[in-house]
Design a protein around this motif. Structure first.
Motif, PDB file in Angstrom:
ATOM      1  N   UNK A   1       0.681  -1.231  -0.049  1.00 53.08           N
ATOM      2  CA  UNK A   1       0.018  -0.122  -0.100  1.00 53.08           C
ATOM      3  C   UNK A   1       0.636   1.220  -0.031  1.00 53.08           C
ATOM      4  N   UNK A   2       2.164   1.306   0.911  1.00 55.99           N
ATOM      5  CA  UNK A   2       2.876   2.509   0.632  1.00 55.99           C
ATOM      6  C   UNK A   2       3.282   2.736  -0.757  1.00 55.99           C
ATOM      7  N   UNK A   3       3.347   1.668  -1.756  1.00 60.71           N
ATOM      8  CA  UNK A   3       3.836   1.979  -3.057  1.00 60.71           C
ATOM      9  C   UNK A   3       2.632   2.336  -3.890  1.00 60.71           C
ATOM     10  N   UNK A   4       3.149   2.793  -5.214  1.00 62.87           N
ATOM     11  CA  UNK A   4       2.100   3.140  -6.232  1.00 62.87           C
ATOM     12  C   UNK A   4       1.410   2.094  -6.716  1.00 62.87           C
ATOM     13  N   UNK A   5       0.736   1.466  -5.878  1.00 64.91           N
ATOM     14  CA  UNK A   5      -0.261   0.197  -6.528  1.00 64.91           C
ATOM     15  C   UNK A   5      -1.426   0.624  -6.147  1.00 64.91           C
ATOM     16  N   UNK A   6      -2.240   0.736  -7.347  1.00 59.73           N
ATOM     17  CA  UNK A   6      -3.835   0.912  -6.832  1.00 59.73           C
ATOM     18  C   UNK A   6      -4.463  -0.067  -6.424  1.00 59.73           C
ATOM     19  N   UNK A   7      -5.881   0.063  -6.020  1.00 62.72           N
ATOM     20  CA  UNK A   7      -6.506  -0.815  -5.302  1.00 62.72           C
ATOM     21  C   UNK A   7      -7.231  -2.161  -6.223  1.00 62.72           C
TER      22      UNK A   7
ATOM     23  N   UNK B   1     -17.786 -12.405   2.159  1.00 59.82           N
ATOM     24  CA  UNK B   1     -16.814 -11.759   3.102  1.00 59.82           C
ATOM     25  C   UNK B   1     -17.135 -10.171   3.351  1.00 59.82           C
ATOM     26  N   UNK B   2     -17.608  -9.481   2.138  1.00 62.37           N
ATOM     27  CA  UNK B   2     -18.092  -8.157   2.319  1.00 62.37           C
ATOM     28  C   UNK B   2     -19.188  -7.948   3.155  1.00 62.37           C
ATOM     29  N   UNK B   3     -20.269  -8.804   3.023  1.00 61.21           N
ATOM     30  CA  UNK B   3     -21.341  -8.699   3.701  1.00 61.21           C
ATOM     31  C   UNK B   3     -20.803  -8.799   5.415  1.00 61.21           C
TER      32      UNK B   3
ATOM     33  N   UNK C   1     -22.864 -18.349 -18.767  1.00 61.03           N
ATOM     34  CA  UNK C   1     -21.809 -17.776 -19.266  1.00 61.03           C
ATOM     35  C   UNK C   1     -21.736 -16.291 -18.624  1.00 61.03           C
ATOM     36  N   UNK C   2     -22.831 -15.421 -18.369  1.00 59.99           N
ATOM     37  CA  UNK C   2     -23.056 -14.176 -18.200  1.00 59.99           C
ATOM     38  C   UNK C   2     -22.767 -13.961 -16.834  1.00 59.99           C
ATOM     39  N   UNK C   3     -23.289 -14.660 -15.836  1.00 62.82           N
ATOM     40  CA  UNK C   3     -23.123 -14.534 -14.310  1.00 62.82           C
ATOM     41  C   UNK C   3     -21.793 -14.390 -13.948  1.00 62.82           C
ATOM     42  N   UNK C   4     -21.077 -15.389 -13.978  1.00 62.59           N
ATOM     43  CA  UNK C   4     -19.377 -15.424 -13.466  1.00 62.59           C
ATOM     44  C   UNK C   4     -18.677 -14.125 -13.973  1.00 62.59           C
ATOM     45  N   UNK C   5     -18.718 -13.991 -15.317  1.00 66.96           N
ATOM     46  CA  UNK C   5     -18.055 -12.759 -15.748  1.00 66.96           C
ATOM     47  C   UNK C   5     -18.790 -11.609 -15.335  1.00 66.96           C
ATOM     48  N   UNK C   6     -20.323 -11.470 -15.501  1.00 62.18           N
ATOM     49  CA  UNK C   6     -20.696 -10.410 -14.601  1.00 62.18           C
ATOM     50  C   UNK C   6     -20.403 -10.040 -13.331  1.00 62.18           C
ATOM     51  N   UNK C   7     -20.181 -11.340 -12.430  1.00 64.67           N
ATOM     52  CA  UNK C   7     -19.873 -11.079 -11.265  1.00 64.67           C
ATOM     53  C   UNK C   7     -18.550 -10.433 -10.972  1.00 64.67           C
TER      54      UNK C   7
ATOM     55  N   UNK D   1     -14.836  -5.743  -9.690  1.00 70.47           N
ATOM     56  CA  UNK D   1     -13.984  -4.891 -10.297  1.00 70.47           C
ATOM     57  C   UNK D   1     -14.077  -3.370 -10.392  1.00 70.47           C
ATOM     58  N   UNK D   2     -15.703  -3.284 -10.789  1.00 66.60           N
ATOM     59  CA  UNK D   2     -16.251  -1.701 -10.699  1.00 66.60           C
ATOM     60  C   UNK D   2     -16.699  -1.447  -9.607  1.00 66.60           C
ATOM     61  N   UNK D   3     -17.380  -2.002  -8.546  1.00 65.05           N
ATOM     62  CA  UNK D   3     -17.947  -1.559  -7.304  1.00 65.05           C
ATOM     63  C   UNK D   3     -17.398  -2.066  -6.160  1.00 65.05           C
ATOM     64  N   UNK D   4     -16.804  -3.169  -5.874  1.00 69.36           N
ATOM     65  CA  UNK D   4     -16.255  -3.384  -4.654  1.00 69.36           C
ATOM     66  C   UNK D   4     -14.675  -3.410  -4.537  1.00 69.36           C
ATOM     67  N   UNK D   5     -14.175  -3.203  -5.209  1.00 71.82           N
ATOM     68  CA  UNK D   5     -12.696  -3.218  -5.153  1.00 71.82           C
ATOM     69  C   UNK D   5     -12.178  -2.160  -3.967  1.00 71.82           C
ATOM     70  N   UNK D   6     -12.631  -0.986  -4.019  1.00 64.38           N
ATOM     71  CA  UNK D   6     -12.036  -0.081  -3.159  1.00 64.38           C
ATOM     72  C   UNK D   6     -12.496  -0.372  -1.731  1.00 64.38           C
ATOM     73  N   UNK D   7     -13.880  -0.757  -1.612  1.00 61.71           N
ATOM     74  CA  UNK D   7     -14.370  -1.278  -0.280  1.00 61.71           C
ATOM     75  C   UNK D   7     -13.708  -2.451   0.498  1.00 61.71           C
TER      76      UNK D   7
END
Length: 556
Positions: free
Chosen positions: A123-129, A190-192, A276-282, A287-293
């Motif tokens: 985290x102290x290095x320039x590696x984004x979430x 885990x997030x829940x 096909x859609x649900x695994x990639x959609x998940x 990647x879009x909404x849960x990464x930072x949290x």
């Protein structure tokens, strides 16, 4: 495995660029994580393994076992049904794959998902979430793909031979997508937990969830085959309902079934689309909404070791747990050193997550096995002496706890035993063993005895008491005959030698004692007459154990 994983990552490098990750950083993180994994053991092995240099073969052995078991299950389920009735067997097959992937994520890789130790470096290095999160996902998915592949080999070969190679490849693709879907669902789980449970309690809750999942998985493994008639159940034609669209294994089964029959209707198209859609959609959603949290929550976990509000907590502990624990220890110990060992062992076994994870499921396995066998007709479970077998067989599981009592990751702290004026270490050993008996053995036998008395009648009370006393005798015999270590003083790898010989000897002696007990049941009041002799023998052995000197102790 590390080289193969990195080679595959290089082939899909543009995908990570599209997801917004720095591929160079991601590849370096994944490479280090895989190298470190070569030095760790897997909980699913049920024991600690000692790695050899930079190559740990534990995971390879696990994959071989999964391949054998998965192939047997696949062929047994898929071979007995007609081609147009394979939907349910396929559903059960994918359910098995998903369940094992989920259990692996929760038991073996919860420490990887929830690991915050590398935050201080990264985290102290320039590696984004996003890069850090994708590195975790790639790391975990690598192992899940290997597990899913090993479980699917039998099904792939059978379907490819029975139909054609395309069906086998689709079955493989659905198995891998099942692993991806489990990664998504587990991360959401885990997030829940993180949302509703404080950070300092999170690891404890996950630890108990691991224990419960392990017990349920083993119990289901024992009970499910006995609850359904495979020949009739698996050959049924499934009438598709709307709620089937909510069950992920049916998505995968419907996609494969669409090629097997072959059939192209609305129901199977929906199944294929969801598969096909649900695994990639998940993955896109994470990647879009849960990464930072997720990363922020992980950084807060580091604070759980900071003793904030320790004064209030300490006062509550002193006024609560300490009082009744002191009273309990005073009832079962005879001197201050034994009392201190009793209290110390009681507290450590309640806090050490690895001890609980390796001990509690064993007790649950024993109880699940007894319940499953008691319902099985035409076998040992239906015999008149099964309750005796259950009571003594359970003693083997209890001895696992006694074996684990000497193991600790913090074994280097055992120098305290040599720095204190302990004249007879036997007092420490007996105090620890008494804590183990009161905390684990007594509740476990109470639960098991309650089931035995409920199922076989209250007239078995004398058998229950004698079996309990004999189990205590066997526990002490094992402790006296084994190499003696101070509590929590030995590295995990030290005690793995000679386990097989000791286990066989213990099983043999338990069998002899059990058959002797069965002979006593034939005599009038035989068990009641033998009970005081068994109790007296236990007390004599306990006094002998308390006389252990430093010359009989091997320090880790």
């Amino acid at each position: 495995m590390t080289s193969l994983t990195l080679w595959l990552l290089d082939r899909v490098k543009p995908l990570f660029w599209l997801l917004g990750a720095d591929y160079g950083q991601l590849r370096a993180i994944v490479q280090v994580k895989l190298i470190m994994d070569n030095r760790r053991s897997f909980v699913s092995l049920g024991r600690y393994g000692k790695p050899s240099a930079e190559n740990n073969s534990n995971f390879t052995r696990v994959l071989i076992i999964y391949t054998i078991i998965g192939s047997l299950i696949s062929v047994s389920m898929l071979a007995i049904s007609e081609h147009d009735k394979l939907f349910l067997p396929l559903t059960l097959q994918f359910s098995y794959i998903m369940a094992l992937c989920a259990m692996t994520l929760i038991t073996d890789f919860s420490s990887v998902i929830m690991d915050s130790s590398d935050n201080q470096i990264i985290l102290p290095r320039p590696v984004d979430n996003r890069t850090l999160w994708l590195a975790r996902i790639v790391h975990i998915t690598t192992y899940l793909f290997a597990i899913a592949l090993s479980l699917s080999i039998g099904g792939i070969l059978f379907l490819a031979y029975e139909f054609d190679a395309v069906v086998g490849l689709v079955f493989l693709a659905m198995s891998l997508l099942s692993a991806v879907l489990m990664v998504f669902l587990t991360n959401v789980f885990y997030l829940i937990l993180m949302r509703f449970i404080s950070e300092e309690k999170l690891r404890e809750v996950i630890n108990y969830f691991q224990i419960v999942m392990a017990i349920l998985f083993y119990g289901g493994y024992q009970l499910l085959p006995r609850l359904l008639n495979s020949q009739d159940m698996l050959a049924q034609t499934i009438v598709h309902q709307w709620w089937h669209y909510l069950i992920p294994p049916m998505w995968m089964a419907g996609t494969v079934d669409m090629l097997i029959r072959p059939i192209l209707d609305t129901t199977h198209l929906i199944y294929g689309t969801l598969a096909v859609v649900m695994p990639f959609g998940g993955l896109w959603f994470m990647n879009r909404f849960l990464t930072a949290g997720f990363t922020q929550k992980l950084s807060r976990i580091d604070r759980e070791s900071v003793p904030e509000a320790s004064a209030t907590t300490g006062q509550r502990t002193q006024s609560g747990q300490t009082n009744w624990l002191d009273v309990l220890s005073s009832w079962f110990t005879t001197n201050p050193l034994e009392r201190a060992a009793f209290t110390f062992t009681w507290r450590v076994t309640g806090r050490d997550r690895k001890f609980k994870l390796k001990t509690y499921p064993q007790l649950g396995f024993g109880f699940a096995y007894v319940v499953a066998m008691s319902f099985q007709r035409g076998s040992l479970g239906s015999s008149g002496f099964f309750y005796l077998f259950a009571l003594y067989f359970a003693g083997l599981y209890v001895m696992v706890a006694q074996y684990q009592l000497g193991i600790s990751d913090n074994y280097r702290a055992a120098w305290v035993y040599g720095s204190t004026p302990i004249r007879l270490p036997g007092d420490v050993l007996s105090g620890s063993l008494k804590a183990l008996i009161i905390k684990l053995l007594l509740p476990f036998y109470a639960l098991l005895s309650g089931y035995i008395l409920y199922r076989y009648g209250l007239d078995k009370i004398s058998d229950v008491l004698l079996a309990f006393s004999n189990s205590l005798v066997m526990l002490l015999c094992t402790a006296l005959l084994s190499i003696r270590f101070m509590p929590f003083s030995v590295a995990p790898d030290t005690l793995k030698q000679n386990n097989t010989a000791r286990g066989l000897l213990t099983s043999l002696v338990l069998g002899i004692v059990g058959f002797s007990h069965y002979g006593l049941t034939i005599l009038p009041y035989g068990t009641w007459i033998a009970l005081p002799f068994s109790v007296a023998l236990f007390l004599v052995l306990l006094q002998q154990y308390k006389k252990t000197t430093w010359g009989s102790i091997q320090m880790g």
